[in-house]
Design a protein around this motif. Sequence first.
Motif, mmCIF file in Angstrom:
data_model
loop_
_atom_site.group_PDB
_atom_site.id
_atom_site.type_symbol
_atom_site.label_atom_id
_atom_site.label_comp_id
_atom_site.label_asym_id
_atom_site.label_seq_id
_atom_site.Cartn_x
_atom_site.Cartn_y
_atom_site.Cartn_z
ATOM 1 N N VAL A 103 0.848 -1.196 0.000
ATOM 2 C CA VAL A 103 0.000 0.000 0.000
ATOM 3 C C VAL A 103 0.884 1.247 0.000
ATOM 4 O O VAL A 103 0.618 2.205 -0.733
ATOM 5 N N LEU A 104 1.920 1.236 0.808
ATOM 6 C CA LEU A 104 2.850 2.359 0.857
ATOM 7 C C LEU A 104 3.541 2.550 -0.496
ATOM 8 O O LEU A 104 3.714 3.682 -0.952
ATOM 9 N N GLY A 105 3.904 1.467 -1.158
ATOM 10 C CA GLY A 105 4.542 1.555 -2.474
ATOM 11 C C GLY A 105 3.621 2.154 -3.523
ATOM 12 O O GLY A 105 4.035 3.009 -4.308
ATOM 13 N N VAL A 106 2.372 1.726 -3.550
ATOM 14 C CA VAL A 106 1.405 2.261 -4.524
ATOM 15 C C VAL A 106 1.133 3.729 -4.229
ATOM 16 O O VAL A 106 1.107 4.562 -5.148
ATOM 17 N N VAL A 126 1.825 6.831 -6.870
ATOM 18 C CA VAL A 126 0.754 7.736 -7.302
ATOM 19 C C VAL A 126 1.097 9.175 -6.941
ATOM 20 O O VAL A 126 0.916 10.094 -7.748
ATOM 21 N N LEU A 127 1.613 9.392 -5.742
ATOM 22 C CA LEU A 127 2.006 10.733 -5.333
ATOM 23 C C LEU A 127 3.130 11.276 -6.216
ATOM 24 O O LEU A 127 3.092 12.439 -6.631
ATOM 25 N N ALA A 128 4.110 10.447 -6.545
ATOM 26 C CA ALA A 128 5.212 10.888 -7.400
ATOM 27 C C ALA A 128 4.709 11.278 -8.785
ATOM 28 O O ALA A 128 5.133 12.293 -9.346
ATOM 29 N N TYR A 129 3.787 10.489 -9.363
ATOM 30 C CA TYR A 129 3.263 10.817 -10.683
ATOM 31 C C TYR A 129 2.428 12.094 -10.631
ATOM 32 O O TYR A 129 2.491 12.922 -11.535
ATOM 33 N N TYR A 130 1.648 12.268 -9.568
ATOM 34 C CA TYR A 130 0.853 13.488 -9.399
ATOM 35 C C TYR A 130 1.774 14.710 -9.364
ATOM 36 O O TYR A 130 1.527 15.707 -10.042
ATOM 37 N N LEU A 131 2.834 14.642 -8.580
ATOM 38 C CA LEU A 131 3.769 15.759 -8.491
ATOM 39 C C LEU A 131 4.492 15.981 -9.815
ATOM 40 O O LEU A 131 4.764 17.123 -10.201
ATOM 41 N N TYR A 132 4.792 14.918 -10.552
ATOM 42 C CA TYR A 132 5.438 15.031 -11.860
ATOM 43 C C TYR A 132 4.553 15.801 -12.837
ATOM 44 O O TYR A 132 5.019 16.662 -13.572
ATOM 45 N N GLU A 133 3.257 15.492 -12.843
ATOM 46 C CA GLU A 133 2.345 16.174 -13.774
ATOM 47 C C GLU A 133 2.052 17.611 -13.361
ATOM 48 O O GLU A 133 1.686 18.420 -14.196
#
Length: 60
Positions: free
Chosen positions: A12-15, A19-26
């Motif tokens: 759960v922590l990995g997912v 998701v947080l990293a991709y959100y910040l990337y966009e």
Amino acid sequence: MYYLLSRGLDPVLGVFTGVLAYYLYERNPRTAPPPGEKLHELARWKFEMWRAERQGRLVG
């Protein structure tokens, strides 16, 4: 076998981290994809293509 937090919480922590990293990337102005190439826009485009293909198969 060793776990960081627990056997069930590590995935759960990995997912969540991904998701947080991709959100910040966009959202970052330097790394943001150009308009029309964000993930939700590409997913909507692909879904519309799939729906049109499916509709064509059902009609014809």
